[in-house]
Scaffold this active site. Structure first.
Site, PDB file in Angstrom:
ATOM      1  N   HIS A  56      -1.717   0.420  -9.806  1.00  0.00           N
ATOM      2  CA  HIS A  56      -2.334  -0.588  -8.899  1.00  0.00           C
ATOM      3  C   HIS A  56      -2.980  -1.730  -9.703  1.00  0.00           C
ATOM      4  O   HIS A  56      -4.177  -1.976  -9.609  1.00  0.00           O
ATOM      5  CB  HIS A  56      -3.364   0.095  -7.974  1.00  0.00           C
ATOM      6  CG  HIS A  56      -3.649  -0.703  -6.734  1.00  0.00           C
ATOM      7  ND1 HIS A  56      -3.937  -0.117  -5.510  1.00  0.00           N
ATOM      8  CD2 HIS A  56      -3.692  -2.036  -6.498  1.00  0.00           C
ATOM      9  CE1 HIS A  56      -4.158  -1.056  -4.604  1.00  0.00           C
ATOM     10  NE2 HIS A  56      -4.009  -2.239  -5.184  1.00  0.00           N
ATOM     11  N   ARG A  96       0.872  -1.173   0.000  1.00  0.00           N
ATOM     12  CA  ARG A  96       0.000   0.000   0.000  1.00  0.00           C
ATOM     13  C   ARG A  96       0.907   1.221   0.000  1.00  0.00           C
ATOM     14  O   ARG A  96       1.990   1.190   0.618  1.00  0.00           O
ATOM     15  CB  ARG A  96      -0.872   0.041   1.268  1.00  0.00           C
ATOM     16  CG  ARG A  96      -2.005  -0.951   1.311  1.00  0.00           C
ATOM     17  CD  ARG A  96      -3.122  -0.587   0.342  1.00  0.00           C
ATOM     18  NE  ARG A  96      -4.241  -1.521   0.385  1.00  0.00           N
ATOM     19  CZ  ARG A  96      -4.391  -2.561  -0.431  1.00  0.00           C
ATOM     20  NH1 ARG A  96      -3.491  -2.823  -1.368  1.00  0.00           N
ATOM     21  NH2 ARG A  96      -5.456  -3.343  -0.347  1.00  0.00           N
ATOM     22  N   GLU A 147      -4.048   7.333  -4.258  1.00  0.00           N
ATOM     23  CA  GLU A 147      -4.487   6.823  -5.562  1.00  0.00           C
ATOM     24  C   GLU A 147      -5.878   7.354  -5.908  1.00  0.00           C
ATOM     25  O   GLU A 147      -6.703   7.473  -4.995  1.00  0.00           O
ATOM     26  CB  GLU A 147      -4.524   5.293  -5.531  1.00  0.00           C
ATOM     27  CG  GLU A 147      -3.151   4.682  -5.355  1.00  0.00           C
ATOM     28  CD  GLU A 147      -3.216   3.168  -5.137  1.00  0.00           C
ATOM     29  OE1 GLU A 147      -4.282   2.552  -5.338  1.00  0.00           O
ATOM     30  OE2 GLU A 147      -2.194   2.618  -4.737  1.00  0.00           O
TER      31      GLU A 147
HETATM   32  P1  NAP Z   1      -0.335 -11.879   4.632  1.00  0.00           P
HETATM   33  O1  NAP Z   1      -0.292 -13.299   4.200  1.00  0.00           O
HETATM   34  O2  NAP Z   1      -1.106 -11.514   5.842  1.00  0.00           O
HETATM   35  O3  NAP Z   1       1.172 -11.371   4.768  1.00  0.00           O
HETATM   36  C1  NAP Z   1       1.513 -10.155   5.328  1.00  0.00           C
HETATM   37  C2  NAP Z   1       2.886 -10.292   5.947  1.00  0.00           C
HETATM   38  O4  NAP Z   1       3.294  -9.009   6.448  1.00  0.00           O
HETATM   39  C3  NAP Z   1       2.921 -11.265   7.106  1.00  0.00           C
HETATM   40  O5  NAP Z   1       3.964 -12.160   6.894  1.00  0.00           O
HETATM   41  C4  NAP Z   1       3.171 -10.394   8.336  1.00  0.00           C
HETATM   42  O6  NAP Z   1       3.998 -11.087   9.265  1.00  0.00           O
HETATM   43  C5  NAP Z   1       3.899  -9.196   7.721  1.00  0.00           C
HETATM   44  N1  NAP Z   1       3.702  -7.985   8.500  1.00  0.00           N
HETATM   45  C6  NAP Z   1       2.571  -7.443   8.979  1.00  0.00           C
HETATM   46  N2  NAP Z   1       2.817  -6.322   9.661  1.00  0.00           N
HETATM   47  C7  NAP Z   1       4.142  -6.131   9.618  1.00  0.00           C
HETATM   48  C8  NAP Z   1       5.019  -5.153  10.162  1.00  0.00           C
HETATM   49  N3  NAP Z   1       4.566  -4.127  10.885  1.00  0.00           N
HETATM   50  N4  NAP Z   1       6.341  -5.268   9.913  1.00  0.00           N
HETATM   51  C9  NAP Z   1       6.819  -6.295   9.185  1.00  0.00           C
HETATM   52  N5  NAP Z   1       6.047  -7.260   8.659  1.00  0.00           N
HETATM   53  C10 NAP Z   1       4.722  -7.176   8.867  1.00  0.00           C
HETATM   54  O7  NAP Z   1      -0.926 -10.955   3.472  1.00  0.00           O
HETATM   55  P2  NAP Z   1      -0.854 -11.180   1.907  1.00  0.00           P
HETATM   56  O8  NAP Z   1      -2.030 -11.946   1.446  1.00  0.00           O
HETATM   57  O9  NAP Z   1       0.511 -11.660   1.533  1.00  0.00           O
HETATM   58  O10 NAP Z   1      -1.061  -9.645   1.415  1.00  0.00           O
HETATM   59  C11 NAP Z   1      -0.184  -8.643   1.850  1.00  0.00           C
HETATM   60  C12 NAP Z   1      -0.656  -7.278   1.420  1.00  0.00           C
HETATM   61  O11 NAP Z   1      -0.379  -7.052   0.051  1.00  0.00           O
HETATM   62  C13 NAP Z   1      -2.154  -6.986   1.526  1.00  0.00           C
HETATM   63  O12 NAP Z   1      -2.560  -6.709   2.858  1.00  0.00           O
HETATM   64  C14 NAP Z   1      -2.332  -5.813   0.612  1.00  0.00           C
HETATM   65  O13 NAP Z   1      -2.150  -4.604   1.302  1.00  0.00           O
HETATM   66  C15 NAP Z   1      -1.206  -5.989  -0.406  1.00  0.00           C
HETATM   67  N6  NAP Z   1      -1.752  -6.344  -1.723  1.00  0.00           N
HETATM   68  C16 NAP Z   1      -1.592  -5.464  -2.742  1.00  0.00           C
HETATM   69  C17 NAP Z   1      -2.093  -5.790  -3.977  1.00  0.00           C
HETATM   70  C18 NAP Z   1      -1.928  -4.871  -5.130  1.00  0.00           C
HETATM   71  O14 NAP Z   1      -2.788  -4.870  -6.011  1.00  0.00           O
HETATM   72  N7  NAP Z   1      -0.851  -4.112  -5.205  1.00  0.00           N
HETATM   73  C19 NAP Z   1      -2.786  -6.988  -4.185  1.00  0.00           C
HETATM   74  C20 NAP Z   1      -2.925  -7.836  -3.118  1.00  0.00           C
HETATM   75  C21 NAP Z   1      -2.413  -7.523  -1.885  1.00  0.00           C
HETATM   76  P3  NAP Z   1       3.963 -10.740  10.828  1.00  0.00           P
HETATM   77  O15 NAP Z   1       2.505 -10.747  11.215  1.00  0.00           O
HETATM   78  O16 NAP Z   1       4.774 -11.795  11.455  1.00  0.00           O
HETATM   79  O17 NAP Z   1       4.582  -9.400  10.967  1.00  0.00           O
HETATM   80  C1  8YV Z   2      -7.075  -4.850  -5.619  1.00  0.00           C
HETATM   81  C2  8YV Z   2      -5.559  -5.231  -3.593  1.00  0.00           C
HETATM   82  O1  8YV Z   2      -6.510  -4.007  -6.590  1.00  0.00           O
HETATM   83  O2  8YV Z   2      -6.312  -7.308  -2.797  1.00  0.00           O
HETATM   84  C3  8YV Z   2      -5.818  -6.216  -2.516  1.00  0.00           C
HETATM   85  O3  8YV Z   2      -5.490  -5.905  -1.365  1.00  0.00           O
HETATM   86  O4  8YV Z   2      -4.973  -4.217  -3.381  1.00  0.00           O
HETATM   87  C4  8YV Z   2      -5.920  -5.523  -4.995  1.00  0.00           C
HETATM   88  O5  8YV Z   2      -6.049  -6.872  -5.259  1.00  0.00           O
HETATM   89  C5  8YV Z   2      -8.001  -4.044  -4.812  1.00  0.00           C
HETATM   90  O6  8YV Z   2      -8.453  -4.647  -3.679  1.00  0.00           O
HETATM   91  C6  8YV Z   2      -9.192  -3.684  -5.665  1.00  0.00           C
HETATM   92  O7  8YV Z   2      -9.833  -2.635  -5.086  1.00  0.00           O
END
Ligand code: NAP
Ligand code: 8YV
Length: 311
Positions: A278, A231, A260
């Site tokens: 994004h 994010r 955004e």
């Molecule tokens: P996840 O499985 O919950 O992984 C998040 C990781 O971050 C965990 O390993 C957690 O470990 C670590 N974490 C949390 N807080 C932290 C902190 N303060 N310092 C260091 N590490 C920390 O989540 P995920 O499914 O992989 O998704 C992660 C994130 O990617 C989402 O929440 C979303 O914001 C982002 N995302 C973006 C897109 C996009 O379109 N760009 C798409 C999908 C997801 P610990 O709890 O041990 O710290």
């Molecule tokens: C999407 C995301 O772009 O899953 C998330 O956390 O950031 C993305 O997969 C978003 O949620 C769509 O609004």
């Protein structure tokens, strides 16, 4: 009779079609008077389908006193006040795992594009500069570099696998050390110091706000690259911009931004940044899978069954 839901925003088309067919849906973004629409829905509506990144806070939840579930389209739930939901016994669901591959692909695309400057070299051909200016300047290779993953969760692990196939070495930092074959660093500064590329994939929200700040970027240094698919809030954007302008880091690949869809214009002209709007999960297949999970959680809840993916 179809169960009634409120949809917060105009989201993924196919999912909206399903929501409107399978439920009796109130489309909040179309209401000329949003508060009046919520007042009308309040006596009956038990479910909210949330799209996008607008805040869903306690006040919003209070406008729907019968609310039992918020089903989010997306894995990141930083827009939803989870404490407020807990206090009101409102279940929150998200769409984990189904997007891991596409988001990890995008992360690797940003690593490759940022280090190798492929978008810039593509523009070089299109702008007709090749014959007059000659070969495009050399860039830096990906293989052999160390990728530091800040947030080695579901997506982070999918990124690590891909990066290893490109010959990268993997390190990571989470708050909790995991049983994985990658070197662990105790904090983001140490991870940045030990990495050539720092890849951010933590959740957003208050717990990670500006986690990547000047200290972390100083540790990454003038040869280091930052990639953010988490994010915009996780990185201090003003500091990052200055560090890119002053070449205090080598480059950045960004899929997410603080406000955004508004990206500060000063980023647009940087030669050492690759900017995506994004799009990490934005494929037909993945967006359908996300929507199917969002809808499934709603159906399960209305059927009195446990939801599939509670937060
Ligand atoms: P996840 O499985 O919950 O992984 C998040 C990781 O971050 C965990 O390993 C957690 O470990 C670590 N974490 C949390 N807080 C932290 C902190 N303060 N310092 C260091 N590490 C920390 O989540 P995920 O499914 O992989 O998704 C992660 C994130 O990617 C989402 O929440 C979303 O914001 C982002 N995302 C973006 C897109 C996009 O379109 N760009 C798409 C999908 C997801 P610990 O709890 O041990 O710290
Ligand atoms: C999407 C995301 O772009 O899953 C998330 O956390 O950031 C993305 O997969 C978003 O949620 C769509 O609004």
């Amino acid at each position: 009779m179809r169960n009634e839901i409120v949809i917060t925003a105009e989201g993924h088309k196919g999912t909206l079609e399903r929501l409107q067919t399978e439920f009796s849906a109130i489309k909040l973004w179309e209401a000329s008077d949003r508060d009046a629409a919520l007042r009308q829905a309040a006596p009956r509506v038990r479910a909210l389908a949330h799209f996008g990144h607008a805040k869903v806070d306690g006040k919003f939840m209070d406008a729907l006193p019968k609310l039992e579930i918020i089903s989010n389209f997306g894995v990141g739930v930083d827009a939803i006040d989870l404490d407020a939901a807990r206090q009101r016994n409102v279940i929150v669901t998200n769409t984990p795992d189904v997007l891991n591959d596409c988001v990890a692909d995008t992360a690797l695309a940003l690593v490759l594009n940022t280090l190798r400057k492929f978008p810039q070299s593509e523009s070089y051909v299109r702008s007709g500069l090749w014959p007059t200016r000659g070969a495009y300047p050399l860039t830096t290779s990906v293989g052999g570099k160390t990728l530091g993953i800040l947030g080695l969760g579901r997506i982070g692990e999918a990124i690590a696998k891909r990066a290893q196939a490109f010959g990268m070495k993997i390190r990571y930092h989470n708050r909790n050390k995991k049983d994985v074959p990658y070197a662990y660093d105790p904090d983001p500064v140490a991870l940045a110091k030990n990495s050539d590329v720092l890849l951010v994939v933590t959740p957003g929200g208050a717990g990670t706000a500006k986690l990547v700040d000047a200290k972390v970027l100083d540790a990454l240094g003038p040869q280091g690259y930052l990639v953010n698919v988490a994010r915009g809030s996780v990185v201090d954007e003003a500091v990052l911009l200055r560090y890119l302008q002053e070449k205090k880091i080598a480059g950045a690949g960004l899929d997410v931004f603080e406000h955004e869809p508004n990206v500060p214009a000063a980023f647009w002209t940087l030669d050492n940044a690759v900017l995506f709007p994004h799009v990490a999960s934005a494929t037909v297949e993945t967006r359908k899978a996300m929507g199917d999970l969002q809808v499934e959680n709603l159906h399960l809840h209305f059927a009195g069954k446990p939801v599939k993916t509670p937060v």
